[in-house]
Design an enzyme around this catalytic site. Structure first.
Site, PDB file in Angstrom:
ATOM      1  N   LYS A  80       0.852  -1.196   0.000  1.00  0.00           N
ATOM      2  CA  LYS A  80       0.000   0.000   0.000  1.00  0.00           C
ATOM      3  C   LYS A  80       0.879   1.234   0.000  1.00  0.00           C
ATOM      4  O   LYS A  80       2.003   1.216   0.512  1.00  0.00           O
ATOM      5  CB  LYS A  80      -0.900   0.011   1.237  1.00  0.00           C
ATOM      6  CG  LYS A  80      -2.151   0.858   1.087  1.00  0.00           C
ATOM      7  CD  LYS A  80      -3.231   0.127   0.289  1.00  0.00           C
ATOM      8  CE  LYS A  80      -4.553   0.864   0.327  1.00  0.00           C
ATOM      9  NZ  LYS A  80      -5.641   0.087  -0.300  1.00  0.00           N
ATOM     10  N   TYR A 186     -22.388   4.436  -3.169  1.00  0.00           N
ATOM     11  CA  TYR A 186     -23.465   4.826  -4.082  1.00  0.00           C
ATOM     12  C   TYR A 186     -23.864   3.639  -4.964  1.00  0.00           C
ATOM     13  O   TYR A 186     -25.053   3.360  -5.165  1.00  0.00           O
ATOM     14  CB  TYR A 186     -23.036   6.010  -4.955  1.00  0.00           C
ATOM     15  CG  TYR A 186     -24.129   6.543  -5.846  1.00  0.00           C
ATOM     16  CD1 TYR A 186     -25.039   7.486  -5.366  1.00  0.00           C
ATOM     17  CD2 TYR A 186     -24.261   6.098  -7.154  1.00  0.00           C
ATOM     18  CE1 TYR A 186     -26.060   7.974  -6.186  1.00  0.00           C
ATOM     19  CE2 TYR A 186     -25.268   6.576  -7.980  1.00  0.00           C
ATOM     20  CZ  TYR A 186     -26.169   7.520  -7.486  1.00  0.00           C
ATOM     21  OH  TYR A 186     -27.172   7.998  -8.300  1.00  0.00           O
TER      22      TYR A 186
END
Length: 365
Positions: A80, A186
């Site tokens: 990461k 969403y």
């Protein structure tokens, strides 16, 4: 911060500190484990309070990617990056190109993608300096924004958790409290709406809330009240550590299933969910759709193949729930066990191969 103490304790392979004076780049690349293959993990850009906080986030997220990739069946390790800065005002092309040169210097040990605070356009800039980047624009032969695929994976995982908690994976009529309504959430809300779930949303971004309310007839509530709301499923889809000492006793849901990384502030909070009888879908299992999506780019992207692969999330969670019940352990422990067993198996096979190869060479001499 005793960086080498933490690296040794959790067996990190490498941490790279990157700076570029001209562009203002300050980044940390953490590689946790590359037993299964090159480390794959996104690049996050955030306004960290301290450099120590940024390092801690990079380390924690990198380890999470090791487990996520292993559990998803990918031949990839975990890594990461965090870039220190405000993604709303500190971005510039030179910054991402400089960062791309640092990725290139790792010669394929690390492959990046977008994450919180970065976009497809940012990945395109990185791509100018290195091929070790996924999630770039479709015109470059890539998949673009992975959010819709991540959302589908979370939706499938939520159905698996509902099956465990309620006896059916149908979400029709279930009340789902969604914390954070970014791109992934969403997309999740769209799936929930189509299945007939009742949706409650909250976010510090009022426009994001209004968008969900208008599109999916969601009910909006204040961010501070999300833990107290009556619901069947709590879906943490913002930043991590929202399940903590202050919130865990307020959660009324029977299921915790969302897209956020590192939802448990501490392991003990996973133990507490288990003791309370709340079905917890471990974060790196349920939100693996994005990494499954971008990983497919490494073999020539095929959207239909990806959507089929993402359905493994449903089956992985069913297996984790089985392990949890059989061994009477929290689901986060069951998930770790599943991932660790795969890594250990590959490591043992590799060590055996190296040992046998050494013996063959010795005999030839």
């Amino acid at each position: 911060m005793a960086i080498f103490v933490d690296m040794e304790k959790y067996d990190y392979e490498q941490v790279l500190f990157c700076q570029d004076k001209n562009s203002g780049l300050k980044a940390i690349i953490a590689l946790h484990d590359t037993t299964l293959g090159p480390a794959l993990g996104g690049t996050r850009m955030w306004t960290y309070a301290t450099e120590e906080a940024a390092i801690e986030d990079a380390l924690r997220l990198a380890k999470g990617m090791t487990y996520k990739n292993a559990a998803a069946g990918l031949d990839l390790g975990g890594g990461k990056t965090v870039i220190i800065g405000d993604p709303r005002k500190d971005k510039n092309p030179e910054l991402f190109r400089a960062f791309g040169r640092y990725i290139q210097s790792l010669n394929g040990r690390y492959i990046t993608a977008e994450d919180v605070g970065t976009t497809v356009e940012d990945m395109d800039l990185i791509h100018l300096e290195t091929d070790y980047v996924t999630g770039i624009s479709p015109e470059f032969g890539s998949s673009g924004n992975p959010s819709p695929v991540t959302a589908y994976g979370v939706y499938m995982g939520m159905k698996a958790a509902a099956r465990e908690a309620f006896g059916s994976d149908s979400l029709e009529g279930k009340t789902v409290a969604v914390q954070g309504v970014g791109n992934v959430a969403y997309g999740l809300c769209e799936h929930l709406y189509k299945e007939g779930a009742k949706i409650i949303v909250t976010d510090i971004n009022e426009q994001a809330v209004k968008r969900a309310v208008d599109a999916f007839k969601a009910t909006a509530i204040d961010p501070d009240t999300i833990y107290d709301v009556e619901c069947d499923i709590y879906a943490p889809c913002a930043l991590g550590a929202t399940i903590n000492d202050d919130t865990i006793h307020r959660i009324k849901a029977k299921v915790v299933a969302g897209s956020a990384n590192n939802q448990l502030k501490l392991p003990k909070h996973g133990d507490m969910l288990h003791e309370k009888g709340i079905v917890y879908a471990p974060d790196y299992i349920i939100n693996a759709g994005g990494v499954i999506n971008v990983a497919d780019e490494l073999n020539g992207y095929n959207r239909n193949r990806v959507m089929k692969k993402v359905e493994i999330i449903y089956h992985n969670l069913n297996r984790i729930f089985e392990i949890s019940i059989e061994s009477n352990i929290p689901t986060y422990v069951a998930a770790d066990r599943m991932a660790e067993e795969r890594i250990a198996s590959v490591r043992a096979s590799r060590n055996q191969f190296l040992t046998n190869g050494h013996h063959v060479l010795s005999r030839r001499k």
